[in-house]
Motif scaffolding. Structure first.
Motif, PDB file in Angstrom:
ATOM      1  N   ASP A  72       0.909  -1.121   0.089  1.00  0.00           N
ATOM      2  CA  ASP A  72      -0.085   0.042   0.078  1.00  0.00           C
ATOM      3  C   ASP A  72       0.655   1.181  -0.063  1.00  0.00           C
ATOM      4  O   ASP A  72       1.586   1.494   0.715  1.00  0.00           O
ATOM      5  CB  ASP A  72      -0.916  -0.037   1.236  1.00  0.00           C
ATOM      6  N   GLU A 111      -2.231   3.750  -5.807  1.00  0.00           N
ATOM      7  CA  GLU A 111      -2.580   3.135  -4.731  1.00  0.00           C
ATOM      8  C   GLU A 111      -1.606   1.982  -4.190  1.00  0.00           C
ATOM      9  O   GLU A 111      -1.467   1.943  -3.207  1.00  0.00           O
ATOM     10  CB  GLU A 111      -3.874   2.046  -4.921  1.00  0.00           C
ATOM     11  N   ARG A 112      -0.787   1.456  -5.213  1.00  0.00           N
ATOM     12  CA  ARG A 112       0.350   0.480  -4.615  1.00  0.00           C
ATOM     13  C   ARG A 112       1.744   1.093  -4.943  1.00  0.00           C
ATOM     14  O   ARG A 112       1.996   1.847  -5.911  1.00  0.00           O
ATOM     15  CB  ARG A 112       0.352  -0.690  -5.576  1.00  0.00           C
TER      16      ARG A 112
END
Length: 242
Positions: A72, A111-112
């Motif tokens: 994350d 997001e990542r």
């Protein structure tokens, strides 16, 4: 980062040549300053009269221990910078610098935090087809502007094929460990050369500077390093440097 007062007033001597100069750039595709550095390098090369210079991209993983699935990004940034507010302050600074170079950063879409090893293998593959710069651009855009996971194999395959790489070669690369030894060797080489930050620029195997300097500063630094090569070009008609 360099400051504007570092710009030298003396012009960099350039020469029209039939063969392009090669600049090596050690970078990582999740480094926003590497994306900015790419834009500034392109401007610097125009200032030097070498807009067709070959840019050779070399691998450097900022986060080599991240799992293949990635993590994350927000949690990663908090761990790295201490708080989300601090991370966002830094992103705002980067976004402002990027806007000056025509880059529309969208950190909110990311997001990542991916593992970039396979992305570096794709750039390595592109070297055989002289498409490294195109693939690097595609990876930077996908991650920083579209918020895509550049550790995802489907994303890598699409970028490789859209960049003009042979589709079968891209599929074979992404679905295997092909090129892994070469990337590890590149990273070992960078460490032996003392690289500890990116982007780092090399000319004829020698490190010239590290950091996304403004175009005029970068042109001055690269020009000083290129001057002996340009002088040789004037004496050697079949020189492979320029």
């Amino acid at each position: 980062m360099a400051h504007k007062n570092e710009v030298t007033s003396s012009p960099v001597r350039t020469r029209d040549t039939s063969r392009p100069v090669t600049i090596e750039v050690v970078s990582d595709v999740v480094c926003p300053w590497c994306f900015i550095g790419k834009r500034r390098l392109e401007k610097a090369l125009k200032l030097l009269g070498c807009p067709d210079a070959v840019i050779h991209w070399r691998a450097f993983e900022l986060n080599p221990n991240i799992s293949k699935a990635g993590v994350d990004r927000q949690e990663h940034r908090v761990r790295k910078f201490g708080s989300l507010s601090r991370a966002r302050q830094l992103e705002a600074h980067v976004a402002a610098a990027g806007a000056e170079e025509g880059i529309d950063f969208h950190f909110d879409r990311i997001e990542r935090m991916p593992n970039t090893f396979d992305a570096h293998r794709l750039i390595w593959l592109a070297g055989g087809e002289k498409l490294q710069n195109t693939v690097a651009e595609g990876l930077f855009r996908a991650y920083f502007m579209d918020g895509e996971d550049v550790g995802n194999h489907a994303v890598l395959k699409r970028i490789g094929k859209q960049s003009g790489l042979d589709p079968d070669s891209v599929d074979r690369l992404v679905d295997s460990n092909f090129g892994a030894e070469e990337i590890l060797a590149e990273e070992d080489r960078a460490r032996l050369e003392g690289v500890n930050g990116v982007p780092t620029f090399f000319v004829e195997g020698a490190a010239v500077t590290s950091g996304a300097h403004p175009p005029q500063v970068l042109a001055s630094l690269l020009g000083q390093a290129l001057e002996p090569a340009l002088e040789r070009c004037s004496l050697e008609d079949d020189s492979t440097v320029c």
